[in-house]
Design an enzyme around this catalytic site. Structure first.
Site, PDB file in Angstrom:
ATOM      1  N   ARG A  95     -21.597  -1.238  14.134  1.00 53.09           N
ATOM      2  CA  ARG A  95     -20.194  -1.617  14.382  1.00 53.09           C
ATOM      3  C   ARG A  95     -19.276  -0.483  13.963  1.00 53.09           C
ATOM      4  NH1 ARG A  95     -19.067  -6.507  10.808  1.00 53.09           N
ATOM      5  NH2 ARG A  95     -17.022  -6.140  11.690  1.00 53.09           N
TER       6      ARG A  95
ATOM      7  N   ALA B 231     -22.207   2.673   5.629  1.00 54.78           N
ATOM      8  CA  ALA B 231     -21.953   1.249   5.359  1.00 54.78           C
ATOM      9  C   ALA B 231     -20.863   1.079   4.307  1.00 54.78           C
ATOM     10  CB  ALA B 231     -23.241   0.576   4.873  1.00 54.78           C
TER      11      ALA B 231
ATOM     12  N   THR C  36     -14.627  -3.925   2.457  1.00 54.22           N
ATOM     13  CA  THR C  36     -13.402  -4.007   1.644  1.00 54.22           C
ATOM     14  C   THR C  36     -13.299  -5.405   1.040  1.00 54.22           C
ATOM     15  OG1 THR C  36     -12.148  -4.660   3.604  1.00 54.22           O
ATOM     16  CG2 THR C  36     -12.011  -2.339   2.964  1.00 54.22           C
TER      17      THR C  36
ATOM     18  N   TYR D   1     -12.289  -0.183  -3.757  1.00 53.13           N
ATOM     19  CA  TYR D   1     -12.648   0.659  -2.602  1.00 53.13           C
ATOM     20  C   TYR D   1     -12.335   2.133  -2.880  1.00 53.13           C
ATOM     21  CZ  TYR D   1     -12.782   1.957   2.404  1.00 53.13           C
ATOM     22  OH  TYR D   1     -13.052   2.539   3.625  1.00 53.13           O
TER      23      TYR D   1
ATOM     24  N   ILE E   1      -8.719   4.255  10.969  1.00 56.59           N
ATOM     25  CA  ILE E   1      -9.391   4.308  12.271  1.00 56.59           C
ATOM     26  C   ILE E   1      -9.318   2.915  12.896  1.00 56.59           C
ATOM     27  CG2 ILE E   1     -11.568   4.896  13.431  1.00 56.59           C
ATOM     28  CD1 ILE E   1     -10.241   7.259  11.848  1.00 56.59           C
TER      29      ILE E   1
HETATM   30  N1  CAA Z   1       3.305   0.078  -2.719  1.00 56.99           N
HETATM   31  C1  CAA Z   1       4.051  -0.553  -3.665  1.00 56.99           C
HETATM   32  N2  CAA Z   1       4.104  -1.877  -3.776  1.00 56.99           N
HETATM   33  C2  CAA Z   1       3.394  -2.603  -2.901  1.00 56.99           C
HETATM   34  C3  CAA Z   1       2.603  -2.029  -1.883  1.00 56.99           C
HETATM   35  C4  CAA Z   1       2.590  -0.629  -1.828  1.00 56.99           C
HETATM   36  N3  CAA Z   1       1.867   0.018  -0.907  1.00 56.99           N
HETATM   37  N4  CAA Z   1       2.015  -3.002  -1.196  1.00 56.99           N
HETATM   38  C5  CAA Z   1       2.397  -4.177  -1.755  1.00 56.99           C
HETATM   39  N5  CAA Z   1       3.253  -3.924  -2.768  1.00 56.99           N
HETATM   40  C6  CAA Z   1       3.903  -4.895  -3.647  1.00 56.99           C
HETATM   41  C7  CAA Z   1       4.721  -5.904  -2.866  1.00 56.99           C
HETATM   42  O1  CAA Z   1       5.997  -5.400  -2.578  1.00 56.99           O
HETATM   43  C8  CAA Z   1       4.739  -7.081  -3.833  1.00 56.99           C
HETATM   44  O2  CAA Z   1       5.701  -6.812  -4.839  1.00 56.99           O
HETATM   45  P1  CAA Z   1       6.606  -7.986  -5.425  1.00 56.99           P
HETATM   46  O3  CAA Z   1       5.637  -9.030  -5.947  1.00 56.99           O
HETATM   47  O4  CAA Z   1       7.420  -7.331  -6.478  1.00 56.99           O
HETATM   48  O5  CAA Z   1       7.394  -8.472  -4.253  1.00 56.99           O
HETATM   49  C9  CAA Z   1       3.390  -7.001  -4.514  1.00 56.99           C
HETATM   50  O6  CAA Z   1       2.906  -5.668  -4.307  1.00 56.99           O
HETATM   51  C10 CAA Z   1       2.365  -7.970  -3.945  1.00 56.99           C
HETATM   52  O7  CAA Z   1       2.310  -7.733  -2.540  1.00 56.99           O
HETATM   53  P2  CAA Z   1       1.794  -8.835  -1.551  1.00 56.99           P
HETATM   54  O8  CAA Z   1       2.610 -10.082  -1.709  1.00 56.99           O
HETATM   55  O9  CAA Z   1       1.688  -8.227  -0.197  1.00 56.99           O
HETATM   56  O10 CAA Z   1       0.374  -9.139  -2.188  1.00 56.99           O
HETATM   57  P3  CAA Z   1      -0.935  -9.613  -1.504  1.00 56.99           P
HETATM   58  O11 CAA Z   1      -1.880  -9.935  -2.618  1.00 56.99           O
HETATM   59  O12 CAA Z   1      -0.653 -10.645  -0.478  1.00 56.99           O
HETATM   60  O13 CAA Z   1      -1.483  -8.326  -0.719  1.00 56.99           O
HETATM   61  C11 CAA Z   1      -2.539  -6.229  -0.510  1.00 56.99           C
HETATM   62  C12 CAA Z   1      -1.611  -7.123  -1.369  1.00 56.99           C
HETATM   63  C13 CAA Z   1      -3.930  -6.842  -0.395  1.00 56.99           C
HETATM   64  C14 CAA Z   1      -2.653  -4.937  -1.244  1.00 56.99           C
HETATM   65  C15 CAA Z   1      -1.937  -6.051   0.891  1.00 56.99           C
HETATM   66  O14 CAA Z   1      -0.684  -5.479   0.750  1.00 56.99           O
HETATM   67  C16 CAA Z   1      -2.814  -5.143   1.746  1.00 56.99           C
HETATM   68  O15 CAA Z   1      -3.711  -5.563   2.434  1.00 56.99           O
HETATM   69  N6  CAA Z   1      -2.539  -3.823   1.729  1.00 56.99           N
HETATM   70  C17 CAA Z   1      -3.286  -2.850   2.536  1.00 56.99           C
HETATM   71  C18 CAA Z   1      -4.448  -2.328   1.815  1.00 56.99           C
HETATM   72  C19 CAA Z   1      -5.098  -1.298   2.699  1.00 56.99           C
HETATM   73  O16 CAA Z   1      -4.478  -0.354   3.180  1.00 56.99           O
HETATM   74  N7  CAA Z   1      -6.389  -1.443   2.921  1.00 56.99           N
HETATM   75  C20 CAA Z   1      -7.095  -0.534   3.793  1.00 56.99           C
HETATM   76  C21 CAA Z   1      -8.177  -1.270   4.497  1.00 56.99           C
HETATM   77  S1  CAA Z   1      -8.931  -0.253   5.756  1.00 56.99           S
HETATM   78  C22 CAA Z   1      -9.809   0.846   4.899  1.00 56.99           C
HETATM   79  O17 CAA Z   1      -9.950   0.787   3.731  1.00 56.99           O
HETATM   80  C23 CAA Z   1     -10.433   1.952   5.705  1.00 56.99           C
HETATM   81  C24 CAA Z   1     -10.120   3.263   5.157  1.00 56.99           C
HETATM   82  O18 CAA Z   1     -10.990   3.887   4.558  1.00 56.99           O
HETATM   83  C25 CAA Z   1      -8.790   3.844   5.378  1.00 56.99           C
END
Ligand code: CAA
Length: 240
Positions: free
Chosen positions: A12, A83, A86, A147, A180
Site C-alpha cells: 500500500r 513499514a 501513526t 512517530y 505524500i
Molecule cells: N501548532 C501549535 N498548536 C497546535 C498545532 C500546531 N501544529 N496543532 C494543534 N495545536 C493546538 C490547537 O490549537 C489546540 O490548542 P488549544 O487547546 O489551546 O485550542 C490544541 O493544540 C489541541 O488541538 P486539537 O483540538 O486539534 O487536538 P486533537 O487532539 O483533536 O488533535 C492532533 C491534535 C492529533 C495533533 C491533530 O492536530 C493532527 O492530526 N495533527 C496533524 C498531525 C500530523 O501532521 N500527522 C502526520 C500524519 S502523516 C505522516 O506522518 C507521514 C509523514 O511522514 C509526513
C-alpha cells in the site's frame, strides 16, 4: 539472476509504489504487509508481486518471513524498510501503548529486518538497505512525539549501520519523505492538512512514485559510493 528485494509495508501507499518500481527495474520483489489481506490480495493480483504477511515489530516473525522469501525467491540483497504506522495525538493524551506500538513498528521493524538480512549481504559482499524516514523525524510535528522519535531514530540508525556495512559492500541510506498523497496523510484532519500543504513551497502533496524513484536510484549498482545519506523528498517543506 535478478536480485531479490524485500519491501516492508510493500502493498500500500509509498511501499506499493516502491515494490512496483523495483519490479519494473528487474528485481524479484517480495512485498511484506501487516494487516489488510484484501488489499494485499488485490495488489498481488494486479502486480504479480507476491505478498507476505507478518508483523515487522516481531523479531521472530521477521526471521520466519525472511526464511520463506529466501526459499521462494533466493537470497535477499535489497531491503527497503518502509513499514510504518501513526497514532497521532498530543503527548499529554498519548498512551504508553500508542508510544510503544509506533516505536516498535517504525523503528524496531528496521532493526528486526536488518538483523536478519545483514548476515547474508555481508557473506555475499553486496547489499542495499533503504530506510524510509520522514520530514517529521527531521523537523518534528505537533501531535507526533511517537512517530517523530521513531523516524528520527531511523535517521540515526541509518548512519550507524552505514558505517558497519561499508566494508562489506553494503550501503545503507534513508529517504525522508514529506507529505505524500497516501491513506496515512489522508487521515490527517482536512483543516490541519490544508495548513501543512500551504507551507510546502511546491504547493502540493508528493506522489508515492516520487519516493519510489529515489529508492530505485539508491539501490542501483552505480550508487555504491552513496552511504549513510538522507535524501529529502518533500517539496521544499524542510530544507535540511
Ligand atoms: N501548532 C501549535 N498548536 C497546535 C498545532 C500546531 N501544529 N496543532 C494543534 N495545536 C493546538 C490547537 O490549537 C489546540 O490548542 P488549544 O487547546 O489551546 O485550542 C490544541 O493544540 C489541541 O488541538 P486539537 O483540538 O486539534 O487536538 P486533537 O487532539 O483533536 O488533535 C492532533 C491534535 C492529533 C495533533 C491533530 O492536530 C493532527 O492530526 N495533527 C496533524 C498531525 C500530523 O501532521 N500527522 C502526520 C500524519 S502523516 C505522516 O506522518 C507521514 C509523514 O511522514 C509526513
Amino acid at each position: 539472476m535478478a536480485r531479490v528485494a524485500v519491501v516492508t509495508g510493500g502493498t500500500r501507499g509509498i511501499g506499493q509504489a516502491i515494490s512496483v518500481a523495483l519490479k519494473e527495474r528487474g528485481y524479484a520483489v517480495a512485498a511484506n504487509y501487516g494487516g489488510d489481506d484484501a488489499k494485499a490480495k488485490s495488489f498481488a493480483d494486479a502486480t504479480g508481486i507476491s505478498a507476505y504477511k507478518w508483523d515487522v515489530s516481531d523479531p521472530d516473525a521477521c526471521e520466519a518471513g525472511l526464511a520463506k522469501i529466501e526459499a521462494d525467491l533466493g537470497p535477499v540483497d535489497v531491503l527497503i524498510n518502509n513499514a510504518g504506522i501513526t497514532r497521532d495525538t498530543i503527548m499529554l493524551k498519548m498512551s504508553y501503548d500508542q508510544w510503544k506500538k509506533v516505536i516498535d513498528t517504525n523503528l524496531g521493524g528496521c532493526f528486526n529486518m536488518a538483523r536478519v538480512t545483514f548476515p547474508g549481504m555481508r557473506e555475499r559482499q553486496w547489499g542495499r538497505v533503504v530506510n524510509i524516514g520522514s520530514v517529521n523525524g527531521q523537523a518534528g510535528q505537533y501531535g507526533q512525539v511517537n512517530y517523530a522519535a521513531a523516524k528520527s531514530g531511523i535517521h540515526g540508525f541509518t548512519k550507524a549501520l552505514a558505517q558497519e556495512g561499508a566494508k562489506f559492500g553494503i550501503t545503507v541510506n534513508a529517504i525522508a519523505p514529506g507529505y505524500i498523497d497516501t491513506d496515512m496523510v489522508a487521515a490527517v484532519p482536512d483543516d490541519v492538512l490544508g495548513k501543512i500543504v500551504a507551507r510546502i513551497p511546491v504547493g502540493r502533496l508528493g506522489q508515492a512514485h516520487e519516493i519510489a524513484r529515489g529508492v530505485t536510484f539508491l539501490v542501483s549498482e552505480n550508487a555504491g559510493f552513496i552511504t549513510g545519506s538522507t535524501l529529502s523528498i518533500n517539496g521544499g517543506q524542510h530544507m535540511y
